[in-house]
Design a protein around this motif. Structure first.
Motif, PDB file in Angstrom:
ATOM      1  N   ILE A  20      83.085 140.125  69.027  1.00  0.00           N
ATOM      2  CA  ILE A  20      83.901 138.974  68.465  1.00  0.00           C
ATOM      3  C   ILE A  20      84.496 139.546  67.182  1.00  0.00           C
ATOM      4  O   ILE A  20      84.283 140.485  66.610  1.00  0.00           O
ATOM      5  CB  ILE A  20      82.675 137.706  68.272  1.00  0.00           C
ATOM      6  CG1 ILE A  20      81.817 138.217  67.339  1.00  0.00           C
ATOM      7  CG2 ILE A  20      82.463 137.047  69.229  1.00  0.00           C
ATOM      8  CD1 ILE A  20      80.748 137.100  66.853  1.00  0.00           C
ATOM      9  N   GLU A  54      83.262 126.453  81.673  1.00  0.00           N
ATOM     10  CA  GLU A  54      81.568 126.569  81.765  1.00  0.00           C
ATOM     11  C   GLU A  54      81.296 126.990  83.067  1.00  0.00           C
ATOM     12  O   GLU A  54      80.371 127.960  82.946  1.00  0.00           O
ATOM     13  CB  GLU A  54      81.014 125.195  81.491  1.00  0.00           C
ATOM     14  CG  GLU A  54      81.210 124.764  79.823  1.00  0.00           C
ATOM     15  CD  GLU A  54      80.586 123.527  79.634  1.00  0.00           C
ATOM     16  OE1 GLU A  54      79.871 122.703  80.462  1.00  0.00           O
ATOM     17  OE2 GLU A  54      80.318 123.196  78.385  1.00  0.00           O
ATOM     18  N   ASP A  58      79.109 130.335  83.306  1.00  0.00           N
ATOM     19  CA  ASP A  58      77.825 130.161  84.105  1.00  0.00           C
ATOM     20  C   ASP A  58      77.734 131.371  85.059  1.00  0.00           C
ATOM     21  O   ASP A  58      76.563 132.118  85.313  1.00  0.00           O
ATOM     22  CB  ASP A  58      77.504 128.885  84.618  1.00  0.00           C
ATOM     23  CG  ASP A  58      76.957 127.883  83.435  1.00  0.00           C
ATOM     24  OD1 ASP A  58      76.502 128.137  82.654  1.00  0.00           O
ATOM     25  OD2 ASP A  58      77.273 126.597  84.038  1.00  0.00           O
ATOM     26  N   ARG A  80      72.121 138.027  85.065  1.00  0.00           N
ATOM     27  CA  ARG A  80      70.556 137.737  85.410  1.00  0.00           C
ATOM     28  C   ARG A  80      70.146 138.157  86.684  1.00  0.00           C
ATOM     29  O   ARG A  80      69.145 138.495  86.991  1.00  0.00           O
ATOM     30  CB  ARG A  80      70.280 136.268  85.147  1.00  0.00           C
ATOM     31  CG  ARG A  80      70.451 135.791  83.514  1.00  0.00           C
ATOM     32  CD  ARG A  80      70.150 134.079  83.399  1.00  0.00           C
ATOM     33  NE  ARG A  80      70.658 133.743  82.275  1.00  0.00           N
ATOM     34  CZ  ARG A  80      70.969 132.716  81.797  1.00  0.00           C
ATOM     35  NH1 ARG A  80      70.711 131.500  82.457  1.00  0.00           N
ATOM     36  NH2 ARG A  80      70.828 132.396  80.371  1.00  0.00           N
ATOM     37  N   ASP A  85      83.100 131.117  69.160  1.00  0.00           N
ATOM     38  CA  ASP A  85      81.544 131.250  69.183  1.00  0.00           C
ATOM     39  C   ASP A  85      80.807 130.737  70.063  1.00  0.00           C
ATOM     40  O   ASP A  85      80.022 131.148  70.348  1.00  0.00           O
ATOM     41  CB  ASP A  85      81.024 130.800  67.821  1.00  0.00           C
ATOM     42  CG  ASP A  85      81.466 131.395  66.303  1.00  0.00           C
ATOM     43  OD1 ASP A  85      81.312 132.676  66.557  1.00  0.00           O
ATOM     44  OD2 ASP A  85      82.199 130.918  65.453  1.00  0.00           O
ATOM     45  N   LYS A  86      81.375 129.504  70.583  1.00  0.00           N
ATOM     46  CA  LYS A  86      80.609 128.855  71.815  1.00  0.00           C
ATOM     47  C   LYS A  86      80.875 129.659  73.109  1.00  0.00           C
ATOM     48  O   LYS A  86      79.785 129.843  73.711  1.00  0.00           O
ATOM     49  CB  LYS A  86      81.278 127.645  71.878  1.00  0.00           C
ATOM     50  CG  LYS A  86      81.218 126.345  71.055  1.00  0.00           C
ATOM     51  CD  LYS A  86      81.764 125.169  71.460  1.00  0.00           C
ATOM     52  CE  LYS A  86      83.270 125.042  71.987  1.00  0.00           C
ATOM     53  NZ  LYS A  86      84.253 125.268  71.149  1.00  0.00           N
ATOM     54  N   ALA A  92      78.541 132.826  72.550  1.00  0.00           N
ATOM     55  CA  ALA A  92      76.893 132.453  72.738  1.00  0.00           C
ATOM     56  C   ALA A  92      76.316 132.559  74.066  1.00  0.00           C
ATOM     57  O   ALA A  92      75.110 132.621  74.236  1.00  0.00           O
ATOM     58  CB  ALA A  92      76.839 131.164  72.203  1.00  0.00           C
ATOM     59  N   TYR A  93      77.320 132.722  75.117  1.00  0.00           N
ATOM     60  CA  TYR A  93      76.829 132.831  76.306  1.00  0.00           C
ATOM     61  C   TYR A  93      76.095 134.295  76.472  1.00  0.00           C
ATOM     62  O   TYR A  93      75.345 134.758  77.442  1.00  0.00           O
ATOM     63  CB  TYR A  93      77.991 132.843  77.276  1.00  0.00           C
ATOM     64  CG  TYR A  93      78.126 131.211  77.774  1.00  0.00           C
ATOM     65  CD1 TYR A  93      77.427 130.659  78.920  1.00  0.00           C
ATOM     66  CD2 TYR A  93      78.790 130.639  77.019  1.00  0.00           C
ATOM     67  CE1 TYR A  93      77.892 129.417  79.246  1.00  0.00           C
ATOM     68  CE2 TYR A  93      78.913 129.264  77.248  1.00  0.00           C
ATOM     69  CZ  TYR A  93      78.524 128.693  78.267  1.00  0.00           C
ATOM     70  OH  TYR A  93      78.601 127.204  78.916  1.00  0.00           O
ATOM     71  N   GLU A 129      73.678 137.580  75.282  1.00  0.00           N
ATOM     72  CA  GLU A 129      72.593 137.819  74.416  1.00  0.00           C
ATOM     73  C   GLU A 129      72.720 138.523  73.136  1.00  0.00           C
ATOM     74  O   GLU A 129      71.810 138.214  72.473  1.00  0.00           O
ATOM     75  CB  GLU A 129      71.634 138.882  75.554  1.00  0.00           C
ATOM     76  CG  GLU A 129      71.241 138.293  76.860  1.00  0.00           C
ATOM     77  CD  GLU A 129      70.058 137.406  76.503  1.00  0.00           C
ATOM     78  OE1 GLU A 129      69.201 137.482  75.518  1.00  0.00           O
ATOM     79  OE2 GLU A 129      69.741 136.666  77.530  1.00  0.00           O
ATOM     80  N   GLU A 135      75.705 140.210  69.892  1.00  0.00           N
ATOM     81  CA  GLU A 135      77.034 140.136  69.397  1.00  0.00           C
ATOM     82  C   GLU A 135      77.439 141.426  68.807  1.00  0.00           C
ATOM     83  O   GLU A 135      76.398 141.969  68.004  1.00  0.00           O
ATOM     84  CB  GLU A 135      77.439 138.873  68.952  1.00  0.00           C
ATOM     85  CG  GLU A 135      76.610 138.839  67.406  1.00  0.00           C
ATOM     86  CD  GLU A 135      76.940 137.519  66.545  1.00  0.00           C
ATOM     87  OE1 GLU A 135      76.999 136.498  67.240  1.00  0.00           O
ATOM     88  OE2 GLU A 135      76.624 137.403  65.321  1.00  0.00           O
ATOM     89  N   ARG A 169      85.429 143.626  62.505  1.00  0.00           N
ATOM     90  CA  ARG A 169      86.387 143.642  61.211  1.00  0.00           C
ATOM     91  C   ARG A 169      87.232 144.802  60.956  1.00  0.00           C
ATOM     92  O   ARG A 169      86.591 145.758  60.672  1.00  0.00           O
ATOM     93  CB  ARG A 169      85.691 142.829  60.091  1.00  0.00           C
ATOM     94  CG  ARG A 169      86.497 142.390  59.142  1.00  0.00           C
ATOM     95  CD  ARG A 169      85.840 141.573  57.941  1.00  0.00           C
ATOM     96  NE  ARG A 169      85.100 140.575  58.344  1.00  0.00           N
ATOM     97  CZ  ARG A 169      83.838 140.076  57.771  1.00  0.00           C
ATOM     98  NH1 ARG A 169      83.560 140.615  56.541  1.00  0.00           N
ATOM     99  NH2 ARG A 169      83.192 139.007  58.104  1.00  0.00           N
ATOM    100  N   ALA A 200      74.687 140.080  59.273  1.00  0.00           N
ATOM    101  CA  ALA A 200      74.258 139.456  57.759  1.00  0.00           C
ATOM    102  C   ALA A 200      72.440 139.268  57.843  1.00  0.00           C
ATOM    103  O   ALA A 200      71.932 139.027  58.669  1.00  0.00           O
ATOM    104  CB  ALA A 200      74.855 138.335  57.823  1.00  0.00           C
ATOM    105  N   THR A 201      71.875 139.607  56.585  1.00  0.00           N
ATOM    106  CA  THR A 201      70.865 139.197  56.462  1.00  0.00           C
ATOM    107  C   THR A 201      70.428 138.719  55.098  1.00  0.00           C
ATOM    108  O   THR A 201      71.214 138.821  54.245  1.00  0.00           O
ATOM    109  CB  THR A 201      69.845 140.722  56.469  1.00  0.00           C
ATOM    110  OG1 THR A 201      68.697 140.513  55.924  1.00  0.00           O
ATOM    111  CG2 THR A 201      70.549 141.784  55.620  1.00  0.00           C
ATOM    112  N   GLY A 202      69.349 137.675  55.211  1.00  0.00           N
ATOM    113  CA  GLY A 202      69.092 137.056  54.073  1.00  0.00           C
ATOM    114  C   GLY A 202      68.085 137.826  53.002  1.00  0.00           C
ATOM    115  O   GLY A 202      67.646 137.432  52.066  1.00  0.00           O
ATOM    116  N   ALA A 203      67.619 139.100  53.624  1.00  0.00           N
ATOM    117  CA  ALA A 203      66.843 140.004  52.675  1.00  0.00           C
ATOM    118  C   ALA A 203      67.443 140.272  51.521  1.00  0.00           C
ATOM    119  O   ALA A 203      68.709 140.367  51.468  1.00  0.00           O
ATOM    120  CB  ALA A 203      66.285 141.150  53.459  1.00  0.00           C
TER     121      ALA A 203
END
Lengths: 237, 187
Positions: free
Chosen positions: A46, A187, A191, A198, A211-212, A215-216, A218, A220, A224, A232-235
């Protein structure tokens, strides 16, 4: 750098790239991309327009030769293959779905979908039977005898998806695969792509800015300016 | 979601006890928003106090005795109003995130990183919801609940992207506001 796969596997990965760089004139489209795709993996590439996501798909599938770096399919370097070998690989092991169908205009839907099967040595009867089954799955069986010029853009796109999936490829490369489709048919296609991963444990490389749709997959990979953006991490940094 | 009205609606078809109400809520509405049993019982008490439900007896199927509640006429009238009144449009679907971005700018923190972290969390939840939507084990109710979550997450993600593009200008606005308030205080 890439986000880690959800299920690492031992052995040779289906696809791997190392320090891929592609330069068009003064523009660097890819700038050192490392990526690994295992069997059963589905990844979404993406990023915004011009981030290099389609170029990365083209390099991984042997459609474009990188300016620097290497890409392998099951351990074989795509750049050291002959044109004939790469063509056979794309016909037999890879399936392509692009935003616009790119069907052969002179052939009917049934012939378009059977074409690669026939080129891969499948007899006409079984090839057409398989093709018809895929057209049915995509809801366009009644268009089997029509040529692309006699179909809407969305119908052509669904035929193109049938063509890509019919040879049961090891890797499905999909670049904005639902761009020409309404929500319901989009869709349906997504699918089907996910079910392939699978059920057959092939791999899916999905390029999108949505993004939608991403999201299919597993996991990403965010691009850039031709580079993979670390997750990205919140740590605390 | 308005918990009193949703519980009242779940109770309307027939008398029901609190435990079954909890189970019914979880089965139909609890996919992304589970409710604690304490909330169920405290809401039941409030509904009874307000005359919207009434106790109609005690029964026992297995386990302890349980009080059955029935929706009153006042409860049904209240539900009629609730169902056919549109929900108030909300200007800010994610007020916490909006506040966090503005406050990050005000306190000289990395607002782009606030957005990046949120974007990653939203995308992860979107993948989870998409997995539910595409699973052959999911029922139709789970699919539409997942769809609702996905489309709301998508709206938030678009807001995150557009805000990121505007951060430099917003920074200027936040600083201007802060300066104006500071000047007014000092006059």
């Amino acid at each position: 750098m890439e986000s880690s796969p959800s299920h690492k596997q031992s052995g040779t990965p289906l696809l791997r790239s190392e320090q891929l760089r592609v330069t068009y004139g003064l523009t660097r489209a890819l700038d050192g991309v490392d990526l690994t795709v295992e069997r059963g993996d589905s990844i979404a590439i993406i990023g915004s327009s011009g981030s290099g996501k389609s170029t990365l798909l083209h390099c991984l599938s042997g459609l474009v030769a990188p300016s620097e770096g290497r890409a392998w399919f099951t351990g074989r370097d795509l750049n050291t293959m002959s044109d004939a070998e790469r063509s056979a690989l794309r016909r037999q092991r890879f399936g392509f779905v692009f935003q616009f169908g790119h069907l052969v205009p002179e052939l009917t839907a049934l012939e378009n979908v059977s074409l690669n099967l026939r080129l891969n040595g499948v007899g006409r009867g079984p090839a057409e039977e398989t093709a018809r089954s895929w057209l049915r799955d995509l809801g366009v069986e009644e268009l089997a005898r029509r040529r692309p010029g006699e179909m809407s853009g969305g119908q052509q796109q669904r035929v193109a998806v049938a063509r890509a999936l019919a040879p049961e490829p090891d890797v499905i490369f999909a670049d904005e695969p639902t761009g020409a489709l309404d929500t319901a048919n989009g869709e349906l296609v997504l699918d089907l792509l996910v079910q392939q991963v699978r059920n057959r444990r092939c791999a899916l490389v999905l390029v999108t800015h949505d993004d939608k749709i991403a999201a299919y997959a597993e996991r990403e990979v965010v691009l850039r300016d031709g580079r993979v953006v670390p997750p990205a991490t919140g740590a605390p940094r | 979601m308005a918990a009193p009205e949703t519980l009242l609606a779940l109770m309307e078809p027939r008398p029901i006890h609190g435990y079954e109400l909890h189970q019914r809520y979880a089965a139909l509405l609890g996919l992304r928003r589970p409710l604690r049993s304490g909330q169920i019982y405290s809401t039941l008490q409030r509904l009874q106090r307000d005359g919207l439900v009434t106790a109609v007896g005690v029964g026992r199927a297995s386990g302890p005795d349980r009080t059955f509640f029935q929706v009153t006429e006042a409860g049904t009238s209240g539900l009629d109003r609730w169902f056919f009144e549109p929900e108030g449009a909300q200007h800010y679907l994610q007020p916490d995130l909006y506040a966090k971005v503005v406050l990050a700018l005000l306190t000289q923190r990395d607002a782009a990183r606030v957005l990046d972290v949120q974007r990653a969390a939203h995308r992860a939840l979107m993948r989870e919801m998409t997995k539910i939507k595409t699973s052959s084990n999911s029922g139709r109710l789970e699919v539409i609940a997942a769809d609702l979550a996905i489309l709301h997450l998508d709206a938030d993600l678009r807001w995150i992207d557009s805000t990121e593009r505007r951060l430099a200008n917003i920074q200027h606005d936040v600083e201007s506001h802060a300066a104006l308030i500071h000047d007014a205080d000092n006059k």
